[in-house]
Design a protein around this motif. Structure first.
Motif, PDB file in Angstrom:
ATOM      1  N   THR A  37      -6.156  -7.287   0.819  1.00  0.00           N
ATOM      2  CA  THR A  37      -6.543  -5.965   0.327  1.00  0.00           C
ATOM      3  C   THR A  37      -5.544  -4.908   0.794  1.00  0.00           C
ATOM      4  OG1 THR A  37      -8.859  -6.617   0.387  1.00  0.00           O
ATOM      5  CG2 THR A  37      -8.401  -4.262   0.296  1.00  0.00           C
ATOM      6  N   LEU A  38      -5.159  -4.985   2.065  1.00  0.00           N
ATOM      7  CA  LEU A  38      -4.224  -3.991   2.616  1.00  0.00           C
ATOM      8  C   LEU A  38      -2.829  -4.107   2.010  1.00  0.00           C
ATOM      9  CD1 LEU A  38      -5.250  -4.070   6.376  1.00  0.00           C
ATOM     10  CD2 LEU A  38      -5.713  -2.264   4.697  1.00  0.00           C
ATOM     11  N   ALA A  39      -2.452  -5.286   1.549  1.00  0.00           N
ATOM     12  CA  ALA A  39      -1.126  -5.469   0.958  1.00  0.00           C
ATOM     13  C   ALA A  39      -0.916  -4.533  -0.227  1.00  0.00           C
ATOM     14  CB  ALA A  39      -0.935  -6.924   0.544  1.00  0.00           C
ATOM     15  N   GLU A  40      -2.008  -4.156  -0.900  1.00  0.00           N
ATOM     16  CA  GLU A  40      -1.912  -3.247  -2.041  1.00  0.00           C
ATOM     17  C   GLU A  40      -1.393  -1.862  -1.638  1.00  0.00           C
ATOM     18  OE1 GLU A  40      -5.712  -3.184  -3.986  1.00  0.00           O
ATOM     19  OE2 GLU A  40      -5.779  -5.374  -4.105  1.00  0.00           O
ATOM     20  N   LEU A  41      -1.527  -1.506  -0.355  1.00  0.00           N
ATOM     21  CA  LEU A  41      -1.032  -0.209   0.115  1.00  0.00           C
ATOM     22  C   LEU A  41       0.487  -0.195   0.291  1.00  0.00           C
ATOM     23  CD1 LEU A  41      -3.748   0.686   2.798  1.00  0.00           C
ATOM     24  CD2 LEU A  41      -3.578   1.485   0.429  1.00  0.00           C
ATOM     25  N   GLU A  42       1.096  -1.374   0.275  1.00  0.00           N
ATOM     26  CA  GLU A  42       2.548  -1.502   0.415  1.00  0.00           C
ATOM     27  C   GLU A  42       3.069  -0.862   1.689  1.00  0.00           C
ATOM     28  OE1 GLU A  42       4.122  -0.013  -3.276  1.00  0.00           O
ATOM     29  OE2 GLU A  42       3.473  -1.784  -4.375  1.00  0.00           O
ATOM     30  N   VAL A  43       2.361  -1.125   2.784  1.00  0.00           N
ATOM     31  CA  VAL A  43       2.732  -0.661   4.118  1.00  0.00           C
ATOM     32  C   VAL A  43       2.727  -1.891   5.022  1.00  0.00           C
ATOM     33  CG1 VAL A  43       1.974   0.747   6.081  1.00  0.00           C
ATOM     34  CG2 VAL A  43       1.726   1.618   3.769  1.00  0.00           C
ATOM     35  N   PRO A  44       3.706  -2.038   5.907  1.00  0.00           N
ATOM     36  CA  PRO A  44       3.696  -3.193   6.812  1.00  0.00           C
ATOM     37  C   PRO A  44       2.402  -3.255   7.633  1.00  0.00           C
ATOM     38  CG  PRO A  44       5.769  -1.998   6.988  1.00  0.00           C
ATOM     39  CD  PRO A  44       4.857  -1.159   6.143  1.00  0.00           C
ATOM     40  N   ILE A  45       1.932  -4.470   7.849  1.00  0.00           N
ATOM     41  CA  ILE A  45       0.730  -4.708   8.644  1.00  0.00           C
ATOM     42  C   ILE A  45       1.159  -5.458   9.896  1.00  0.00           C
ATOM     43  CG2 ILE A  45      -1.574  -5.730   8.695  1.00  0.00           C
ATOM     44  CD1 ILE A  45      -1.322  -5.848   5.543  1.00  0.00           C
ATOM     45  N   LEU A  46       0.797  -4.926  11.055  1.00  0.00           N
ATOM     46  CA  LEU A  46       1.129  -5.625  12.296  1.00  0.00           C
ATOM     47  C   LEU A  46       0.493  -7.008  12.281  1.00  0.00           C
ATOM     48  CD1 LEU A  46       0.686  -2.789  14.962  1.00  0.00           C
ATOM     49  CD2 LEU A  46       2.795  -3.593  13.905  1.00  0.00           C
TER      50      LEU A  46
END
Length: 128
Positions: free
Chosen positions: A76-85
């Motif tokens: 789900t967070l990948a859709e924000l196109e921001v690196p995830i720790l």
């Protein structure tokens, strides 16, 4: 220096973001946190127009092991196109207990909590 700010006060958040070199957006694996993170990411993208070197990462906090929402939050967070720790912080009693005792988990016996925080800090250090 670390500045901890509220997620919903846009004007204050803008000032904090512009003062930062790296913005870490902590969130729990929940739909409400993902929505709030998306709003913060929008503020960061606005700030990057004026400060292109500004970095932003997402940090998953209070993740409950072996739950569907805990497993699926990254997609789900990948859709924000921001690196995830990659170093998630779990939902552990040790974190609440450390507040009660006025210490940190690094001072307590919970090895899993200690390892999570150490991995998290190592990852953050590599960003700067």
């Amino acid at each position: 220096m670390v500045i901890d700010g509220p997620p919903r006060l846009a004007e204050l958040a803008r000032s904090i973001i512009l003062a930062a070199d790296v913005v870490v957006i902590p969130l729990q694996p929940s739909p409400m946190d993902v929505w709030a993170a998306a709003e913060t990411v929008d503020l960061i993208r606005e700030a990057q127009v004026y400060k292109p070197e500004l970095k932003c990462v997402l940090a998953i906090n209070r993740k409950i092991a072996n739950t569907a929402i805990g497993r699926d939050v990254r997609a789900t967070l990948a859709e924000l196109e921001v690196p995830i720790l990659s170093s998630d912080i779990g939902q552990r009693v040790a974190f609440a207990e450390s507040i009660v005792t006025g210490s940190t988990v690094l001072d307590q016996a919970d090895k899993k909590a200690t390892k999570e925080i150490e991995r998290f800090m190592d990852e953050l250090r590599r960003l700067t």
